[in-house]
Design an enzyme around this catalytic site. Structure first.
Site, PDB file in Angstrom:
ATOM      1  N   GLY A 117     -30.457 -30.946   2.274  1.00  0.00           N
ATOM      2  CA  GLY A 117     -31.870 -30.565   2.282  1.00  0.00           C
ATOM      3  C   GLY A 117     -32.439 -30.537   3.689  1.00  0.00           C
ATOM      4  N   CYS A 149     -25.791 -40.250   2.864  1.00  0.00           N
ATOM      5  CA  CYS A 149     -24.823 -40.402   3.960  1.00  0.00           C
ATOM      6  C   CYS A 149     -25.307 -41.421   4.986  1.00  0.00           C
ATOM      7  N   CYS A 209     -21.641 -42.443   4.161  1.00  0.00           N
ATOM      8  CA  CYS A 209     -20.695 -42.265   5.276  1.00  0.00           C
ATOM      9  C   CYS A 209     -20.925 -43.233   6.431  1.00  0.00           C
ATOM     10  N   PRO A 233     -22.941 -46.249   7.002  1.00  0.00           N
ATOM     11  CA  PRO A 233     -22.664 -47.688   6.864  1.00  0.00           C
ATOM     12  C   PRO A 233     -21.217 -47.965   6.482  1.00  0.00           C
ATOM     13  N   LYS A 234     -20.615 -47.066   5.680  1.00  0.00           N
ATOM     14  CA  LYS A 234     -19.205 -47.244   5.298  1.00  0.00           C
ATOM     15  C   LYS A 234     -18.310 -47.218   6.515  1.00  0.00           C
ATOM     16  N   TYR A 266     -12.589 -42.398  -3.756  1.00  0.00           N
ATOM     17  CA  TYR A 266     -12.868 -42.662  -2.344  1.00  0.00           C
ATOM     18  C   TYR A 266     -13.588 -44.003  -2.177  1.00  0.00           C
ATOM     19  N   GLU A 308     -12.157 -47.331  -0.335  1.00  0.00           N
ATOM     20  CA  GLU A 308     -12.712 -47.597   1.006  1.00  0.00           C
ATOM     21  C   GLU A 308     -13.398 -48.963   1.059  1.00  0.00           C
ATOM     22  N   HIS A 336       1.859 -36.115  24.212  1.00  0.00           N
ATOM     23  CA  HIS A 336       2.661 -37.326  24.057  1.00  0.00           C
ATOM     24  C   HIS A 336       2.059 -38.477  24.869  1.00  0.00           C
ATOM     25  N   GLU A 366       0.834 -35.383  17.476  1.00  0.00           N
ATOM     26  CA  GLU A 366       1.972 -34.556  17.900  1.00  0.00           C
ATOM     27  C   GLU A 366       3.090 -34.546  16.844  1.00  0.00           C
TER      28      GLU A 366
HETATM   29  P1  FAD Z   1     -28.158 -36.833  -0.580  1.00  0.00           P
HETATM   30  O1  FAD Z   1     -27.700 -37.122   0.797  1.00  0.00           O
HETATM   31  O2  FAD Z   1     -27.793 -37.811  -1.622  1.00  0.00           O
HETATM   32  O3  FAD Z   1     -29.739 -36.667  -0.501  1.00  0.00           O
HETATM   33  C1  FAD Z   1     -30.544 -36.463  -1.632  1.00  0.00           C
HETATM   34  C2  FAD Z   1     -31.900 -37.084  -1.377  1.00  0.00           C
HETATM   35  O4  FAD Z   1     -32.825 -36.599  -2.355  1.00  0.00           O
HETATM   36  C3  FAD Z   1     -31.899 -38.594  -1.511  1.00  0.00           C
HETATM   37  O5  FAD Z   1     -32.605 -39.193  -0.464  1.00  0.00           O
HETATM   38  C4  FAD Z   1     -32.611 -38.820  -2.849  1.00  0.00           C
HETATM   39  O6  FAD Z   1     -33.225 -40.072  -2.930  1.00  0.00           O
HETATM   40  C5  FAD Z   1     -33.603 -37.687  -2.832  1.00  0.00           C
HETATM   41  N1  FAD Z   1     -34.118 -37.302  -4.151  1.00  0.00           N
HETATM   42  C6  FAD Z   1     -33.444 -37.263  -5.317  1.00  0.00           C
HETATM   43  N2  FAD Z   1     -34.255 -36.807  -6.305  1.00  0.00           N
HETATM   44  C7  FAD Z   1     -35.453 -36.548  -5.726  1.00  0.00           C
HETATM   45  C8  FAD Z   1     -36.669 -36.032  -6.217  1.00  0.00           C
HETATM   46  N3  FAD Z   1     -36.825 -35.674  -7.504  1.00  0.00           N
HETATM   47  N4  FAD Z   1     -37.724 -35.917  -5.362  1.00  0.00           N
HETATM   48  C9  FAD Z   1     -37.591 -36.257  -4.068  1.00  0.00           C
HETATM   49  N5  FAD Z   1     -36.441 -36.741  -3.545  1.00  0.00           N
HETATM   50  C10 FAD Z   1     -35.382 -36.870  -4.357  1.00  0.00           C
HETATM   51  N6  FAD Z   1     -19.217 -37.793   2.783  1.00  0.00           N
HETATM   52  C11 FAD Z   1     -18.491 -37.476   3.879  1.00  0.00           C
HETATM   53  O7  FAD Z   1     -18.434 -36.314   4.262  1.00  0.00           O
HETATM   54  N7  FAD Z   1     -17.828 -38.444   4.598  1.00  0.00           N
HETATM   55  C12 FAD Z   1     -17.871 -39.749   4.242  1.00  0.00           C
HETATM   56  O8  FAD Z   1     -17.256 -40.586   4.903  1.00  0.00           O
HETATM   57  C13 FAD Z   1     -18.620 -40.100   3.090  1.00  0.00           C
HETATM   58  N8  FAD Z   1     -18.700 -41.399   2.714  1.00  0.00           N
HETATM   59  C14 FAD Z   1     -19.463 -41.728   1.627  1.00  0.00           C
HETATM   60  C15 FAD Z   1     -19.520 -43.070   1.264  1.00  0.00           C
HETATM   61  C16 FAD Z   1     -20.260 -43.439   0.174  1.00  0.00           C
HETATM   62  C17 FAD Z   1     -20.331 -44.902  -0.208  1.00  0.00           C
HETATM   63  C18 FAD Z   1     -20.980 -42.450  -0.569  1.00  0.00           C
HETATM   64  C19 FAD Z   1     -21.820 -42.850  -1.744  1.00  0.00           C
HETATM   65  C20 FAD Z   1     -20.919 -41.127  -0.218  1.00  0.00           C
HETATM   66  C21 FAD Z   1     -20.156 -40.739   0.890  1.00  0.00           C
HETATM   67  N9  FAD Z   1     -20.036 -39.417   1.276  1.00  0.00           N
HETATM   68  C22 FAD Z   1     -19.292 -39.071   2.377  1.00  0.00           C
HETATM   69  C23 FAD Z   1     -20.695 -38.328   0.507  1.00  0.00           C
HETATM   70  C24 FAD Z   1     -22.026 -37.888   1.166  1.00  0.00           C
HETATM   71  O9  FAD Z   1     -22.847 -39.008   1.375  1.00  0.00           O
HETATM   72  C25 FAD Z   1     -22.716 -36.892   0.270  1.00  0.00           C
HETATM   73  O10 FAD Z   1     -21.831 -35.828   0.009  1.00  0.00           O
HETATM   74  C26 FAD Z   1     -23.987 -36.310   0.914  1.00  0.00           C
HETATM   75  O11 FAD Z   1     -24.883 -37.315   1.245  1.00  0.00           O
HETATM   76  C27 FAD Z   1     -24.648 -35.330  -0.049  1.00  0.00           C
HETATM   77  O12 FAD Z   1     -25.807 -34.813   0.522  1.00  0.00           O
HETATM   78  P2  FAD Z   1     -26.961 -34.194  -0.397  1.00  0.00           P
HETATM   79  O13 FAD Z   1     -27.923 -33.538   0.544  1.00  0.00           O
HETATM   80  O14 FAD Z   1     -26.389 -33.405  -1.483  1.00  0.00           O
HETATM   81  O15 FAD Z   1     -27.650 -35.446  -1.100  1.00  0.00           O
HETATM   82  P1  NDP Z   2     -14.719 -40.525  -7.607  1.00  0.00           P
HETATM   83  O1  NDP Z   2     -15.037 -39.504  -8.609  1.00  0.00           O
HETATM   84  O2  NDP Z   2     -13.989 -40.149  -6.372  1.00  0.00           O
HETATM   85  O3  NDP Z   2     -13.898 -41.718  -8.297  1.00  0.00           O
HETATM   86  C1  NDP Z   2     -14.351 -42.366  -9.445  1.00  0.00           C
HETATM   87  C2  NDP Z   2     -13.324 -43.386  -9.900  1.00  0.00           C
HETATM   88  O4  NDP Z   2     -13.864 -44.141 -10.973  1.00  0.00           O
HETATM   89  C3  NDP Z   2     -12.036 -42.768 -10.402  1.00  0.00           C
HETATM   90  O5  NDP Z   2     -10.969 -43.603 -10.037  1.00  0.00           O
HETATM   91  C4  NDP Z   2     -12.245 -42.750 -11.931  1.00  0.00           C
HETATM   92  O6  NDP Z   2     -11.046 -42.814 -12.640  1.00  0.00           O
HETATM   93  C5  NDP Z   2     -13.004 -44.052 -12.118  1.00  0.00           C
HETATM   94  N1  NDP Z   2     -13.836 -44.077 -13.317  1.00  0.00           N
HETATM   95  C6  NDP Z   2     -14.676 -43.124 -13.749  1.00  0.00           C
HETATM   96  N2  NDP Z   2     -15.325 -43.548 -14.861  1.00  0.00           N
HETATM   97  C7  NDP Z   2     -14.860 -44.784 -15.125  1.00  0.00           C
HETATM   98  C8  NDP Z   2     -15.149 -45.730 -16.130  1.00  0.00           C
HETATM   99  N3  NDP Z   2     -16.040 -45.487 -17.081  1.00  0.00           N
HETATM  100  N4  NDP Z   2     -14.515 -46.928 -16.091  1.00  0.00           N
HETATM  101  C9  NDP Z   2     -13.602 -47.191 -15.136  1.00  0.00           C
HETATM  102  N5  NDP Z   2     -13.287 -46.324 -14.144  1.00  0.00           N
HETATM  103  C10 NDP Z   2     -13.913 -45.124 -14.140  1.00  0.00           C
HETATM  104  O7  NDP Z   2     -16.119 -41.178  -7.263  1.00  0.00           O
HETATM  105  P2  NDP Z   2     -16.587 -42.102  -6.094  1.00  0.00           P
HETATM  106  O8  NDP Z   2     -17.749 -42.818  -6.685  1.00  0.00           O
HETATM  107  O9  NDP Z   2     -15.485 -42.908  -5.503  1.00  0.00           O
HETATM  108  O10 NDP Z   2     -17.056 -41.065  -4.981  1.00  0.00           O
HETATM  109  C11 NDP Z   2     -17.981 -40.018  -5.271  1.00  0.00           C
HETATM  110  C12 NDP Z   2     -17.859 -38.907  -4.261  1.00  0.00           C
HETATM  111  O11 NDP Z   2     -18.402 -39.309  -3.017  1.00  0.00           O
HETATM  112  C13 NDP Z   2     -16.419 -38.519  -3.929  1.00  0.00           C
HETATM  113  O12 NDP Z   2     -15.923 -37.555  -4.818  1.00  0.00           O
HETATM  114  C14 NDP Z   2     -16.512 -37.992  -2.525  1.00  0.00           C
HETATM  115  O13 NDP Z   2     -16.669 -36.600  -2.510  1.00  0.00           O
HETATM  116  C15 NDP Z   2     -17.737 -38.675  -1.942  1.00  0.00           C
HETATM  117  N6  NDP Z   2     -17.258 -39.653  -0.965  1.00  0.00           N
HETATM  118  C16 NDP Z   2     -16.630 -39.218   0.173  1.00  0.00           C
HETATM  119  C17 NDP Z   2     -16.100 -40.127   1.052  1.00  0.00           C
HETATM  120  C18 NDP Z   2     -15.386 -39.650   2.277  1.00  0.00           C
HETATM  121  O14 NDP Z   2     -15.506 -38.503   2.636  1.00  0.00           O
HETATM  122  N7  NDP Z   2     -14.630 -40.500   2.938  1.00  0.00           N
HETATM  123  C19 NDP Z   2     -16.208 -41.546   0.838  1.00  0.00           C
HETATM  124  C20 NDP Z   2     -16.892 -41.910  -0.376  1.00  0.00           C
HETATM  125  C21 NDP Z   2     -17.386 -40.976  -1.224  1.00  0.00           C
HETATM  126  P3  NDP Z   2     -10.328 -41.498 -13.259  1.00  0.00           P
HETATM  127  O15 NDP Z   2      -9.491 -40.918 -12.146  1.00  0.00           O
HETATM  128  O16 NDP Z   2      -9.521 -42.061 -14.373  1.00  0.00           O
HETATM  129  O17 NDP Z   2     -11.400 -40.563 -13.721  1.00  0.00           O
END
Ligand code: FAD
Ligand code: NDP
Length: 531
Positions: A61, A97, A102, A104-105, A237, A241, A504, A509
């Site tokens: 956004g 993020c 991303c 804090p992670k 993920y 992580e 190297h 590499e």
């Molecule tokens: P968001 O960033 O989620 O933004 C949506 C915003 O809209 C939020 O602030 C929400 O509160 C607000 N909102 C929702 N509904 C409303 C409403 N009705 N009115 C007003 N505001 C609203 N991606 C990577 O590329 N690398 C990583 O290392 C990575 N690590 C991650 C680690 C974790 C723990 C998590 C949870 C995600 C991670 N991701 C990572 C994924 C990444 O954070 C998301 O893909 C990205 O933030 C998505 O952006 P977005 O704009 O779709 O939504």
């Molecule tokens: P994911 O979809 O990657 O993984 C969810 C996990 O939870 C899977 O292992 C799934 O198992 C399991 N699961 C689902 N439902 C249940 C249930 N009811 N009970 C027990 N286990 C269950 O989601 P995440 O929340 O890890 O991440 C969401 C997205 O955020 C990712 O897809 C990624 O795109 C983004 N992200 C990116 C990162 C990065 O770029 N480094 C880091 C963190 C997040 P099963 O395989 O059996 O369905």
């Protein structure tokens, strides 16, 4: 231009229910009209309060809003509102993020890597005492201070770029009208275009005690107490992580896996990631499902789970974290008021070139159906969309071959398709898999475990062998894979890789030295460091 305007009003005039082929025809026409008339927006501005209202101030956004306002002159408002978690965690502007994803992670992952580096440092001659300890509170405070500074800079940037920021919850009243609830009351905004960029929030399983006593990634990075012994449910993920950095910081960490780790990734690589985590002391409960979470008088949490044979187990933990995927925040938007349809999963928006079934309503980021949930994907799509809507660009987002990295203790970086997808798509006889174990120079002196340092190139078998996927487990995976993802965009072949002179001694590499195919059955282990 007048004709275009009339046509648009005809489309938008009645109840907006477009269906299948007719809808696609309309949608394509609308898109072409938008693309072809950069000045149209300015001329029609008076009709609406804004050219663009963005619902959701996260990665996608904000990128779209800033591009539209600062670079293309559109009048833009961004709404952002964070609903607190069940335990009351909330955060500022910037989305997932920056606040709970991303950033804090990666900071906590870095903290864990530094702990390992302190240990390694001794063997490089550093005099490090035996009683090195870590303070969760100091780390958490440092991470949160950084996030607050980013929240602040984001607000200033929006002001400088002339984007109006409204801290409020947006819902649709109709396809051009957004109702905003702020702490000062409600207001209505009209907009020519609306961009849905609301992202998602973690799910909780439907078991007793999950919501009352469990936390998610929305809470972990600001947890006011050390996490202690932690069980993480989910092996995507986030699960892997978080388990990785908690273990690296010295906490007992267990991951409960329902089926397979890292679904969608190359499974050989995913299993190597898990094996390395196991070697580092992280426990895995395979093919298990949580049944309940209870709070004991001691304050600890008793978790009961079952395995695939329905055997029941329990253990006590200090923290129970759910990482079972994320729910797109569309239910709250009252999409039905605008006629926006959601995909088969009932939550996500199945957009074509980010355009929903209602032609003036678009979506980017995690809210999109079957698109990678990654920050750079949301940002890139948001920017390109703004350029198509308000500039004269026709460039659309390409969601193929997006590189990604899982920040586990040994990181896993990948771009392109997995070995199994390649075999499924092209047939085993038409795919060549090159692979190698390697020894990072940095690992020699501390005698670190090299048995999981592995990489793989998935290629077509014919001609110069077009590269279909590259997979790498080892240090700095994101840094290693990023450049290769650009090469894949340029149609990299195995021949090109082999003709590339490496740097190297680096790990990247190793990709230029690959020569052993799985098919050959030859030993993929390295002979020496410099061979
Ligand atoms: P968001 O960033 O989620 O933004 C949506 C915003 O809209 C939020 O602030 C929400 O509160 C607000 N909102 C929702 N509904 C409303 C409403 N009705 N009115 C007003 N505001 C609203 N991606 C990577 O590329 N690398 C990583 O290392 C990575 N690590 C991650 C680690 C974790 C723990 C998590 C949870 C995600 C991670 N991701 C990572 C994924 C990444 O954070 C998301 O893909 C990205 O933030 C998505 O952006 P977005 O704009 O779709 O939504
Ligand atoms: P994911 O979809 O990657 O993984 C969810 C996990 O939870 C899977 O292992 C799934 O198992 C399991 N699961 C689902 N439902 C249940 C249930 N009811 N009970 C027990 N286990 C269950 O989601 P995440 O929340 O890890 O991440 C969401 C997205 O955020 C990712 O897809 C990624 O795109 C983004 N992200 C990116 C990162 C990065 O770029 N480094 C880091 C963190 C997040 P099963 O395989 O059996 O369905």
């Amino acid at each position: 231009m007048a004709a275009v305007f009339c046509f648009r009003n005809v489309i938008f005039g009645g109840a907006c229910k477009f269906k299948s082929a007719n809808f696609l025809l309309f949608r394509n026409l609308e898109q072409k009209q938008v693309r072809g008339c950069a000045s149209y927006v300015g001329k029609q501005r008076s009709e609406y309060d804004y050219d663009l209202v963005v619902i959701g101030g996260g990665s996608g956004g904000l990128a779209a809003a800033k591009e539209a306002a600062a670079n293309l002159g559109a009048k833009v408002a961004v709404l952002d509102y964070v609903t607190p978690t069940p335990i009351g965690t909330k955060w500022g502007l910037g989305g997932t993020c920056v606040n709970v994803g991303c950033i804090p992670k990666k900071l906590m992952h870095q903290a864990a890597l530094l702990g390992e580096a302190i240990h390694d440092a001794k063997s490089y001659g550093w005099q490090v005492g035996d009683n090195v300890s870590h303070s969760w509170e100091n780390l958490k405070d440092a991470v949160q201070a950084h996030i607050k500074s980013v929240n602040w800079v984001t607000r200033v940037e929006l002001r400088d770029k002339k984007v109006e920021y409204i801290n409020g919850l947006g819902t649709f009243k109709d396809q051009h009208t957004i109702s905003v609830t702020t702490n000062k009351g409600d207001r209505l905004l009209t907009a020519k275009y609306v961009l849905i960029a609301v992202g998602g929030r973690p799910r909780y399983p439907d078991i007793p005690g999950a919501v009352e006593y469990g936390i998610t990634s929305d809470d972990i990075f600001s947890l006011n107490r050390p996490p202690g012994k932690t069980v993480i449910v989910g092996a995507g993920y986030i699960g892997l992580e978080c388990a990785g950095f908690l273990n690296g910081l010295g906490y007992d960490a267990t991951v409960m896996i329902r089926s397979i780790p890292l679904r969608g990734f190359d499974q050989q690589m995913a299993n190597i990631v898990v094996a390395e985590m196991q070697d580092k002391g992280i426990k895995f409960l395979h093919r298990c499902l949580p049944k309940s979470v209870e709070k004991l008088d001691s304050g600890r949490l008793k978790v009961t789970w079952t395995d695939s044979d329905k055997n029941e187990f329990n253990d006590e933990f200090d923290t129970v974290m759910f990482a079972i995927g994320r729910r797109a925040l569309t239910k709250e938007l009252h999409l039905e008021n605008a006629g926006v349809e959601v995909a088969g999963d009932g939550e996500k928006i199945d957009a074509v070139d980010e355009q929903s079934n209602v032609p003036n309503i678009y979506a980017v980021g995690d809210v999109l159906y079957k698109k990678p949930e990654l920050t750079p994907v949301a940002i890139h799509a948001g920017r390109l969309l703004a350029r198509r809507l308000f500039g004269d660009s026709a460039v659309t987002m390409n969601y193929e071959n997006v590189a990604t990295t899982v920040f586990t203790p040994l990181e896993y970086g990948a771009v392109g398709i997995s070995e199994e997808t390649a075999v499924q798509r092209y047939g085993e006889d038409n795919v060549e898999i090159y692979h190698a174990y390697y020894k990072p120079t940095e690992f020699f002196i501390p005698q670190k475990n090299i048995s999981h340092c592995y990489l793989k190139v998935v290629a077509k078998r014919d001609g110069d062998q077009k590269v279909l996927g590259m997979h790498y487990i080892g240090p700095q995976a994101g840094e290693v894979i990023q450049g290769f993802s650009a090469a894949i965009k340029c149609n990299l072949t195995v021949k090109d890789l082999m003709n590339t002179v490496g740097i190297h001694p680096t790990i990247a590499e190793e990709f230029t030295r690959i020569n052993v195919t799985k098919r050959s059955g030859k030993d993929p282990n390295p002979a020496s460091c410099c061979s």
